[in-house]
Design a protein around this motif. Structure first.
Motif, short mmCIF file in Angstrom:
data_model
loop_
_atom_site.label_atom_id
_atom_site.label_comp_id
_atom_site.label_asym_id
_atom_site.label_seq_id
_atom_site.Cartn_x
_atom_site.Cartn_y
_atom_site.Cartn_z
N SER A 89 95.76 0.47 -37.21
CA SER A 89 95.92 -0.95 -37.56
C SER A 89 96.56 -1.72 -36.42
O SER A 89 97.71 -2.18 -36.52
CB SER A 89 96.74 -1.10 -38.83
N GLY A 90 95.87 -1.85 -35.30
CA GLY A 90 96.38 -2.62 -34.19
C GLY A 90 97.04 -1.75 -33.15
O GLY A 90 97.32 -0.56 -33.35
N ASP A 124 100.73 -0.46 -34.00
CA ASP A 124 100.67 0.62 -34.98
C ASP A 124 100.26 1.92 -34.30
O ASP A 124 100.84 2.99 -34.54
CB ASP A 124 99.68 0.26 -36.09
N SER A 151 92.73 -2.80 -29.05
CA SER A 151 92.74 -3.54 -30.32
C SER A 151 91.77 -4.72 -30.21
O SER A 151 91.36 -5.11 -29.12
CB SER A 151 94.15 -4.03 -30.64
N ALA A 170 92.50 -7.71 -31.71
CA ALA A 170 93.27 -8.87 -32.14
C ALA A 170 93.02 -10.09 -31.27
O ALA A 170 92.96 -11.22 -31.77
CB ALA A 170 94.76 -8.54 -32.17
N PRO A 201 94.07 -12.13 -34.61
CA PRO A 201 95.19 -11.24 -34.94
C PRO A 201 95.12 -10.63 -36.33
O PRO A 201 95.70 -9.57 -36.57
CB PRO A 201 96.42 -12.16 -34.81
N ASP A 202 94.41 -11.28 -37.27
CA ASP A 202 94.34 -10.73 -38.62
C ASP A 202 93.31 -9.62 -38.75
O ASP A 202 93.23 -8.97 -39.79
CB ASP A 202 94.02 -11.84 -39.63
N ARG A 232 93.12 -6.40 -38.16
CA ARG A 232 94.07 -5.34 -37.82
C ARG A 232 93.35 -4.02 -37.60
O ARG A 232 93.45 -3.07 -38.38
CB ARG A 232 95.12 -5.18 -38.93
N VAL A 243 92.32 2.85 -42.20
CA VAL A 243 92.22 1.40 -42.02
C VAL A 243 91.06 0.90 -42.87
O VAL A 243 90.01 1.55 -42.93
CB VAL A 243 92.00 1.04 -40.54
#
Length: 447
Positions: free
Chosen positions: A156-157, A160, A292, A294, A299-300, A302, A327
């Motif tokens: 999740s990003g 994370d 990532s 994002a 950014p949402d 994830r 995820v």
């Protein structure tokens, strides 16, 4: 040491709780030295092992740090005070250049991709954690960039992923080499995991090889690098710098290398692998590269895909099964749809951000102000007094991010996010920056 404050408690958790409460209340200042184990044990009338256990709890919570014979001290930035809380209020009408967010106008609409994702099969317990199409796309992209083959994980990003890698690979008290200035969330994450930081200087080409070598020789067990779009300086690895860093790592092959390529999908600098050279020869045994989505998709979203050595990634997947599980497949499928459809064309997005950075850097240079921003969303401006500069810019209608959010030992500076700064605004901002800095024109020092 403690001044007038007296630590209390009879059990390890009581002693640790008392010290942490005092730190939160401001009764014990950052940098305060704690008494040696035996001295505090004598004062409290307890076994030294009890005090040792209390200090261990505090290290694991990121409240204190221990440096061999120098003893234990309250951390300069306890984990209870995250760096992103160091913010400046945005007055009405001011331009907020402090957030570091991508430009919403350059992000793709998520609705259509989510609709396609929702139309897929229902995911139940026991389903594979990662979407096969996402893994295939990611692996092809990694190979195209010269990244060695390895195991894949979806997390999740970026933060994370890095937290998981560090928690399954290191122990509290271990030393981690980290960029300075660098991403504030990473600088907070390390003490929260009970890890110590070894600051490594950065220039426009990335981490300084000599500083990295010194940190590894001092006992750092891991190195965290941002390949491109470094936050906050915009540094991007060049082929020459990457080769130098690979040479340093090859001399320390047991180092855990964590490469944060969060700029993937929104930069035009080619990726420079560190885990292996152009000839395919590995530099380290343990490594993870994380990308990532994002910045490219929002950014949402994830979702991050990581690749690395089998053992490290296997540990990450094993721990993930025990907590988050996986995820959301809705998000994974949405990323696949966005990626396959070219919803956020990399060349166009990168060109837009480059134009905004270049406009500001050129305008600043025309007024004798040196700044840094080779890639990504930000421009870093070294200054002599970041508090005075940020306050003066607010008076002129510009809100910058204080450099304290990103620094350990590096000189002061401010970060200006250019993601939404129209090139036509650059001359006015540069003029106000030059007026605030005065005849001295700031400083060019990054390290």
């Amino acid at each position: 040491m403690l001044g007038e404050y007296r630590i209390t408690g009879r059990r390890a958790n009581e002693i640790a709780a008392d010290i942490e409460r005092a730190v939160g209340a401001g009764e014990l200042e950052p940098g305060t030295a704690l008494p040696p184990l035996r001295d505090l044990a004598t004062e409290l009338g307890v076994n030294p092992n009890t005090v040792a256990a209390a200090y261990r709890l505090l290290r694991e919570r990121g409240v204190i740090e221990t440096a061999g014979r120098r003893g234990s001290r309250i951390r300069p930035r306890p984990a209870t005070t995250p760096r992103d809380e160091v913010r400046i209020p945005v007055p009405p009408g001011a331009r907020d250049l402090s957030q570091g967010n991508p430009d919403p106008a350059l992000l793709p609409p998520l609705g259509p991709a989510l609709a396609v994702a929702a139309a897929g099969e229902t995911v139940l317990y026991g389903h594979p954690a990662a979407d096969p199409e996402l893994l295939a796309l990611a692996r092809a992209a990694f190979r195209a960039d010269g990244v060695p083959d390895g195991a894949l994980a979806v997390c999740s990003g970026a933060l994370d992923t890095m937290g998981r890698v560090l928690s399954v690979s290191l122990r509290p008290g271990d030393l981690v080499a980290v960029e300075d200035p660098g991403w504030g969330s990473v600088l907070d994450l390390l003490p929260a995991l009970g890890l110590r930081t070894a600051p490594v200087g950065v220039d426009d080409q990335g981490p300084l090889p000599g500083a990295v070598a010194a940190a590894l020789e001092a006992g750092a067990r891991a190195l965290i690098v941002t390949s491109r779009a470094q936050n906050p300086t915009g540094a991007a690895l060049t082929p020459h710098r990457a080769a130098a860093l690979r040479a340093v790592l090859a001399a320390h092959p047991d180092t855990l290398l964590i490469d944060d390529d969060h700029g993937h999908g929104m930069v035009d600098q080619p990726f420079q692998p560190l885990a292996a050279g152009p000839d395919g020869a590995a530099t380290v045994r343990r490594w993870v590269l994380v990308r990532s989505f994002a910045k490219a998709y929002g950014p949402d979203v994830r979702v991050a895909v990581a690749i690395g050595d089998e053992e490290t990634v296997g540990r990450v997947l094993g721990r993930q099964r025990l907590d988050a599980g996986w995820v959301s497949h809705l998000l994974q499928r949405a990323v696949v749809q966005l990626w396959r459809s070219g919803a956020a064309p990399v060349a166009e997005v990168a060109a837009a951000y480059r134009a905004r950075r270049d406009a500001l850097l050129t305008a600043l240079a025309a007024r004798g102000v040196t700044a840094h921003g080779e890639s990504g969303l930000n421009v870093w401006l070294p200054v002599a007094d970041e508090t005075a500069v940020t306050a003066a810019l607010v008076q002129r209608g510009w809100v910058a991010a204080p450099g304290a959010r990103f620094r350990l030992q590096s000189p002061p500076g401010i970060r200006l996010s250019v993601a939404t700064l129209h090139p036509g605004e650059a001359p006015a901002l540069a003029a106000d920056v030059a007026a605030v800095l005065g005849p001295q024109g700031g400083t060019s020092r990054l390290v």
